[in-house]
Design an enzyme around this catalytic site. Structure first.
Site, PDB file in Angstrom:
ATOM      1  N   LEU A 194       0.837  -1.202   0.000  1.00 11.29           N
ATOM      2  CA  LEU A 194       0.000   0.000   0.000  1.00 11.29           C
ATOM      3  C   LEU A 194       0.873   1.254   0.000  1.00 11.29           C
ATOM      4  CD1 LEU A 194      -2.774   1.311   0.112  1.00 11.29           C
ATOM      5  CD2 LEU A 194      -2.708   1.111   2.603  1.00 11.29           C
ATOM      6  N   TYR A 195       1.980   1.203   0.727  1.00 17.25           N
ATOM      7  CA  TYR A 195       2.907   2.336   0.739  1.00 17.25           C
ATOM      8  C   TYR A 195       3.349   2.663  -0.686  1.00 17.25           C
ATOM      9  CZ  TYR A 195       7.316   4.862   1.319  1.00 17.25           C
ATOM     10  OH  TYR A 195       8.333   5.780   1.225  1.00 17.25           O
TER      11      TYR A 195
END
Length: 437
Positions: A245-246
Site C-alpha cells: 500500500l505504501y
C-alpha cells in the site's frame, strides 16, 4: 380578530376635524395602531417577542466572527521567528518550506539548506509512528542549532498551510512529510491515504494558490518499482505493479503530481529514494534494529527469498541523498501558474521523476557481517523466508538521469556509512560496547 374589526373600521371612517385644519394621519399611523391592538392579547404578545428574538439571533449569527482563528493566533505569535528562519543570507538564496522537517531526511536536508545560506522553515506533526523522542532530539540537536524554526502542524490542516504561505513567500517546497514504512500498512492502512495522498494534495493546493507558486521537490520511493525484474531500475520502467500500500500511495502521488503540473503549471520534481541510511536514521529500518538487536544479544532474523534467494538493497547514505535533494532544488525551474489570480498557466512547467540511489546493491547477509565487524559483536542469526507483507527482494537504482539532471555522484560506500551510523548510535544511546569476539 373578529372582535377588533368594528373598532378598526370605525378608526378608518373618522373624518378630519372640520373646525380646525389638521392633517390626516398617514397609513403608517394606522398600521402601528393595528399592531398595537393585535399585540394587546397576551398570546399575540408572546409570539411577537419570539419572532423578534429570532430576528435578533439570526442577525448576530450572520455577522463574521471577530475572534482570530487559532492558527492565526499561533502563527502571529511566532511570525517574527518564522520570518527570521525564512530569511536567506543573500538575495540569491532560496526560501524553502521543508515538510517532515524533524524526520530523518527532513532534518538533514533542512540543516544543509540553512548552513549554505538559504531561508528554511520546517513543518512537522511529530507523527508517533516511531520514537517521538528521537524526532525531538533531531530538532533540539540539529535544527535548533542550525537556526531552523519548525512549525508544529499537520499537512492535512489546509488552514494552517494557507496561513503559512500567506506569511512567507516560499520559492521552493521540499515535501518529505509522509507515512513511512512498508509493513505498517498491514496495521494502519488509512494513515497512508491520509498522509501520502490527502496530505500531498493539501500541499499542492497551498502551493497552487500562493501569490507566486513555488517549485516543488518531493519524496517518492523506489518501492514504486514493485516486482520489476529488469535491473537496474530506470525511470522509464513500468511502475504499475506495486506490492504494498505504501508503494501504491507513492505511485498515486506521482500521478497526482503530474496532474497538478499539467493543469496548474506547478514545477514538480519527484525523487525516488533508495533505502536511505545513516546517523539519526529511522528505528524501523533493518540496519537500525539489527544494530540494536546485535548489541542486546537478541536474535537477528535475516530474510531470504524462495529457494534461499538473496535479499539485497541499494543502500544510499544520507549525505548523498541530501546532496541530491539540494541539487533538485537548485535545478528546479519556476512554476508557470498564476497562483491565486486564477488565470491560466503561462506555459508548460517542468516535471521530473529521478532516482536517488547508490547503484551498488548489497545483500542483507553482508549488511549483518559489516555490523558485526563494526560493533565487534557476533550476531545470533536466523534465516527466515521473506513474508508477503509488501517487501521486495531486490532494489538497484539506475542513476544516469540523476547524474545528467542533478550532477549527482554518490560517494559513500556501505561500510563507511555504517561506521558513521554506528558511532552516532553508540553516542546517542550511550552504549558501552562489550565485545563478544
Amino acid at each position: 380578530m373578529t372582535a377588533l374589526k368594528p373598532i378598526l373600521n370605525h378608526i378608518d371612517t373618522i373624518p378630519p376635524n372640520t373646525g380646525k385644519f389638521k392633517p390626516v394621519k398617514p397609513s403608517v399611523y394606522f398600521i402601528h395602531h393595528r399592531l398595537r391592538f393585535h399585540t394587546s392579547s397576551p398570546k399575540c404578545a408572546l409570539w411577537w417577542i419570539i419572532f423578534l428574538s429570532l430576528i435578533i439571533m439570526l442577525f448576530f449569527l450572520s455577522q463574521p466572527s471577530t475572534t482570530p482563528h487559532l492558527h492565526t493566533t499561533m502563527l502571529s505569535s511566532k511570525s517574527t521567528l518564522i520570518r527570521l528562519s525564512a530569511t536567506p543570507r543573500s538575495t540569491r538564496g532560496h526560501i524553502v518550506l521543508v515538510t517532515g522537517a524533524v524526520g530523518f531526511v527532513g532534518a538533514h536536508a533542512s540543516v544543509a539548506l540553512k548552513r549554505r545560506g538559504d531561508g528554511v522553515v520546517g513543518l512537522d506533526n511529530y507523527n508517533p509512528y516511531y520514537d517521538v523522542g528521537l524526532k525531538t532530539s533531531r530538532k533540539t540537536q540539529l535544527l535548533d542549532r542550525a537556526g531552523v524554526f519548525v512549525v508544529k502542524g499537520d499537512i492535512n490542516d489546509d488552514v494552517l498551510l494557507r496561513e503559512l504561505f500567506d506569511l512567507v513567500q516560499f520559492t521552493h517546497v521540499l515535501h518529505l512529510a509522509a507515512q513511512a514504512g512498508v509493513r505498517y500498512a498491514m496495521i494502519d492502512p488509512s494513515s497512508y491515504i491520509k498522509s501520502n495522498i490527502d496530505g500531498f494534495v493539501n500541499v499542492l493546493e497551498a502551493a497552487k494558490n500562493a501569490v507566486v507558486p513555488p517549485a516543488i521537490v518531493w519524496a517518492s520511493s523506489s518501492s514504486v518499482y514493485g516486482l520489476n525484474s529488469k535491473v537496474p531500475f530506470s525511470e522509464q520502467d513500468r511502475t504499475d505493479h506495486p506490492v504494498s500500500l505504501y508503494a501504491a500511495t507513492k505511485k498515486a502521488g506521482e500521478a497526482i503530481a503530474h496532474a497538478y503540473n499539467h493543469i496548474h503549471g506547478l514545477s514538480i520534481t519527484g525523487l525516488r529514494f533508495f533505502t536511505v541510511y545513516g546517523p539519526w536514521g529511522r528505528p524501523d529500518m533493518a540496519y537500525f534494529f539489527f544494530t540494536k538487536d546485535i548489541l542486546n544479544r537478541k536474535q537477528v532474523s535475516i530474510f531470504e527469498g524462495e529457494n534461499h534467494g538473496t535479499i539485497a538493497r541499494d543502500f544510499t547514505y544520507i549525505d548523498d541523498v541530501v546532496k541530491g535533494c539540494l541539487s533538485a532544488i537548485d535545478t528546479a525551474k519556476k512554476s508557470t501558474g498564476n497562483g491565486r489570480n486564477g488565470r491560466k498557466k503561462k506555459g508548460e512547467a517542468q516535471f521530473r521523476i529521478i532516482n536517488l540511489g547508490n547503484t551498488s546493491p548489497v545483500s542483507v547477509h553482508k549488511l549483518v557481517r559489516l555490523l558485526e565487524k563494526l560493533l565487534k559483536v557476533k550476531a545470533k542469526k536466523k534465516m527466515v523466508l521473506m513474508p508477503r507483507n509488501g517487501d521486495v527482494p531486490f532494489t538497484h537504482a539506475d542513476i544516469s538521469l540523476a547524474r545528467m539532471e542533478l550532477g549527482y555522484k554518490p560517494s559513500v560506500d556501505l561500510e563507511t556509512g555504517l561506521r558513521k551510523f554506528v558511532k552516532w548510535y553508540l553516542d546517542y544511546y550511550d552504549v558501552k560496547k562489550k565485545s563478544s569476539w
